[in-house]
Design a protein around this motif. Structure first.
Motif, PDB file in Angstrom:
ATOM      1  N   ARG A  32       0.826  -1.215   0.000  1.00  0.00           N
ATOM      2  CA  ARG A  32       0.000   0.000   0.000  1.00  0.00           C
ATOM      3  C   ARG A  32       0.860   1.264   0.000  1.00  0.00           C
ATOM      4  O   ARG A  32       0.565   2.243   0.673  1.00  0.00           O
ATOM      5  N   HIS A  33       1.970   1.167  -0.777  1.00  0.00           N
ATOM      6  CA  HIS A  33       2.871   2.296  -0.906  1.00  0.00           C
ATOM      7  C   HIS A  33       3.475   2.270  -2.312  1.00  0.00           C
ATOM      8  O   HIS A  33       3.719   1.210  -2.890  1.00  0.00           O
ATOM      9  N   TRP A  34       3.709   3.434  -2.847  1.00  0.00           N
ATOM     10  CA  TRP A  34       4.191   3.532  -4.215  1.00  0.00           C
ATOM     11  C   TRP A  34       5.666   3.172  -4.375  1.00  0.00           C
ATOM     12  O   TRP A  34       6.108   2.756  -5.452  1.00  0.00           O
ATOM     13  N   ALA A  35       6.469   3.324  -3.313  1.00  0.00           N
ATOM     14  CA  ALA A  35       7.917   3.138  -3.440  1.00  0.00           C
ATOM     15  C   ALA A  35       8.297   1.726  -3.854  1.00  0.00           C
ATOM     16  O   ALA A  35       9.112   1.532  -4.797  1.00  0.00           O
ATOM     17  N   PRO A  36       7.788   0.643  -3.223  1.00  0.00           N
ATOM     18  CA  PRO A  36       8.170  -0.705  -3.682  1.00  0.00           C
ATOM     19  C   PRO A  36       7.734  -0.972  -5.120  1.00  0.00           C
ATOM     20  O   PRO A  36       8.439  -1.696  -5.865  1.00  0.00           O
ATOM     21  N   ILE A  37       6.602  -0.387  -5.534  1.00  0.00           N
ATOM     22  CA  ILE A  37       6.147  -0.586  -6.917  1.00  0.00           C
ATOM     23  C   ILE A  37       7.134   0.052  -7.891  1.00  0.00           C
ATOM     24  O   ILE A  37       7.518  -0.552  -8.917  1.00  0.00           O
ATOM     25  N   PHE A  91      -0.639   3.410 -12.938  1.00  0.00           N
ATOM     26  CA  PHE A  91      -1.967   3.111 -12.400  1.00  0.00           C
ATOM     27  C   PHE A  91      -1.872   2.544 -10.988  1.00  0.00           C
ATOM     28  O   PHE A  91      -2.638   2.916 -10.091  1.00  0.00           O
ATOM     29  N   GLU A  92      -0.908   1.636 -10.767  1.00  0.00           N
ATOM     30  CA  GLU A  92      -0.771   1.049  -9.428  1.00  0.00           C
ATOM     31  C   GLU A  92      -0.255   2.070  -8.424  1.00  0.00           C
ATOM     32  O   GLU A  92      -0.573   1.994  -7.226  1.00  0.00           O
ATOM     33  N   ILE A  93       0.573   3.033  -8.920  1.00  0.00           N
ATOM     34  CA  ILE A  93       1.012   4.097  -8.008  1.00  0.00           C
ATOM     35  C   ILE A  93      -0.190   4.893  -7.508  1.00  0.00           C
ATOM     36  O   ILE A  93      -0.298   5.218  -6.313  1.00  0.00           O
ATOM     37  N   LEU A  94      -1.102   5.190  -8.455  1.00  0.00           N
ATOM     38  CA  LEU A  94      -2.323   5.906  -8.040  1.00  0.00           C
ATOM     39  C   LEU A  94      -3.121   5.066  -7.037  1.00  0.00           C
ATOM     40  O   LEU A  94      -3.609   5.584  -6.018  1.00  0.00           O
ATOM     41  N   ILE A  95      -3.236   3.769  -7.371  1.00  0.00           N
ATOM     42  CA  ILE A  95      -3.955   2.889  -6.446  1.00  0.00           C
ATOM     43  C   ILE A  95      -3.236   2.821  -5.099  1.00  0.00           C
ATOM     44  O   ILE A  95      -3.853   2.870  -4.026  1.00  0.00           O
ATOM     45  N   ALA A  96      -1.892   2.716  -5.155  1.00  0.00           N
ATOM     46  CA  ALA A  96      -1.116   2.627  -3.922  1.00  0.00           C
ATOM     47  C   ALA A  96      -1.263   3.896  -3.075  1.00  0.00           C
ATOM     48  O   ALA A  96      -1.335   3.838  -1.837  1.00  0.00           O
TER      49      ALA A  96
END
Length: 481
Positions: A116-121, A169-174
């Motif tokens: 639930r964070h953008w950094a690992p993505i 998109f996943e960053i936005l979701i994250a």
């Protein structure tokens, strides 16, 4: 205390986030285990078991070491992202660049949402992007590595575009998930802060960064805090006021009881005074009747004295007439004596012939002398009687004057006693009304005493209610002041 509680809540929220990331690490380890199985299967199928086994051990061991040493931290999360993408690259290498195994990139990016964070993505996307570009160029150079079945930088860029699109998109979701997680963490921290130390801590002045639902809850708690503080203040004020009212009512009850006792004594005294004034009024009426009778008797006595005075005057007049008659008798006796003396002289001249006449003249003279003496005695007695009658008449006049004065005084006394009797009757009536008023006042005082006792009981009950309210509200912890 509020600051310490909030700092403690901050630490607890940090621990909660680390625990959440540890859970994500475990999920990623489970995913890596699945990747290991797939890699071993691919190694068996494509004849690269050693590479599959060695690569899986290195990647899985590194991820496990990161979790054990720094589980729940950013280092562990980034390590998990790199090793997961490394396992995808290993599978692509074992499958000789088969396109189907590139879907593992998108699956792994989806797995990284567990943080639930953008950094690992971003880290995972960057790692696989570096792998694709590097391995494509190495594959094109003929070094025996695979990115695709055949090298092609344009195809790699197309894949990179999809990866970038999914990553964005996943960053936005994250970010949304992170915001929700932050709100949840703040909400959990706020709830933990509210329920810390077996009390309800309404002091949120040291809480910052609460947004969304947590911010709304904090605003609501702040409003509740203001209300509870007012209730606590009001409860203390009511407690103090009810205590003062209870004490005042107790003193008032004692004074009212004393006043009631005094009024009862006063009512008893007023009853006695009413009886005494009524007896005085009756006695005054009797005295007025007696004084009126005495005034009548004095008036009748004055009339009798006046009649006596009239009679004395008549006697005085009669005595005067008797004196006149006695003077006439004395004059007749004197003339008779002279006549007798003349007769004796004539008899002496007549001689023998006049001797009998001389004897008669002598007797007449003696009789005239006795008449004169008797007339003088009568005149003397009448003079004495006249003097006594005059003295008696003066006394009668004095008696008449005294009787008239007595009559006037008796009439005044009768009038005064009548006035006293009327005043006594009016006083008796007035005292009766006062006695009635005192009785009513005594009744009202008794009622007031009962009301004061009820008021004292109500004040004591109010004090108990205020104390219970203060005890109930004391469960809320508010700012001092």
């Amino acid at each position: 205390m509020g600051s310490e509680t909030w700092q403690s809540g901050q630490g607890e929220r940090e621990s909660a986030r680390q625990a959440s990331w540890r859970d994500a690490d475990r999920l990623m380890l489970m995913g890596l285990a699945l990747h290991v199985l797939i890699a071993l299967a691919l190694g068996l199928h494509f004849g690269g078991l050693g590479l599959a086994l060695g690569g899986s051990l290195v990647l899985a061991g590194g991820a496990l070491a990161a979790h054990l040493l720094a589980g729940g931290t950013a280092l562990s999360a980034h390590t998990m992202a790199v090793t997961a993408m490394g396992m995808v690259a290993l599978q692509i290498q074992l499958a000789r660049g088969m396109l189907e195994f590139h879907f593992g990139v998108f699956v792994t990016l989806a797995f990284l949402l567990t943080y639930r964070h953008w950094a690992p993505i971003v880290t995972g996307a960057a790692a696989i992007a570096v792998h694709h570009v590097l391995f494509d160029r190495l594959q094109a150079a003929g070094l025996g590595v695979y990115c695709l079945t055949e090298p092609g930088f344009s195809r790699v860029m197309v894949h990179a575009g999809y990866v970038v699109g999914q990553t964005v998109f996943e960053i936005l979701i994250a970010r949304q998930m992170y915001r929700r997680a932050a709100e949840q963490s703040a909400l959990v921290g706020l709830v933990e802060h509210l329920t810390a130390h077996e009390r309800i801590n309404l002091d949120t002045g040291h809480i910052t960064g609460a947004e969304g639902t947590a911010g709304l809850l904090r605003d609501a708690v702040d409003r509740i805090h203001g209300v509870v503080r007012q209730v606590q203040t009001a409860a203390k004020s009511i407690d103090g006021a009810s205590a003062e009212i209870a004490a005042g009512n107790q003193d008032l009850s004692v004074r009212t009881e004393k006043m009631a006792a005094s009024l009862q004594s006063t009512a008893s005294s007023m009853d006695s005074l009413t009886v005494a004034v009524r007896q005085t009024a009756d006695s005054a009426n009797q005295a007025h009747a007696l004084a009126s009778g005495a005034a009548g008797s004095a008036s009748r006595g004055a009339g009798v004295v006046q009649q006596v005075e009239t009679t004395m005057q008549a006697i005085d007049a009669s005595a005067g007439r008797i004196a006149d008659i006695t003077g006439l008798i004395d004059s007749i006796a004197f003339q008779t004596n002279i006549l007798a003396l003349n007769a004796a002289v004539e008899a002496a001249r007549a001689g023998e012939e006049g001797r009998g006449f001389a004897v008669v003249a002598s007797e007449v003279r003696a009789l005239a002398q006795r008449s004169a003496e008797a007339a003088r005695d009568i005149k003397r007695l009448i003079a004495q009687s006249t003097e006594q009658v005059q003295a008696g008449s003066g006394l009668v006049v004095s008696a008449a004057t005294a009787m008239r004065e007595i009559e006037g005084a008796a009439q005044q006394v009768a009038q005064l006693i009548g006035d006293i009797a009327r005043s006594a009757a009016e006083q008796s009536e007035g005292i009766g009304r006062v006695n009635q008023a005192v009785g009513q006042l005594d009744q009202v005082t008794q009622q007031n005493a009962a009301l004061v006792e009820q008021s004292a009981a109500a004040a004591e009950s109010l004090r108990d209610q205020a104390q219970r309210l203060a005890d109930e509200v004391s469960v809320f912890s508010t700012r001092a002041g």
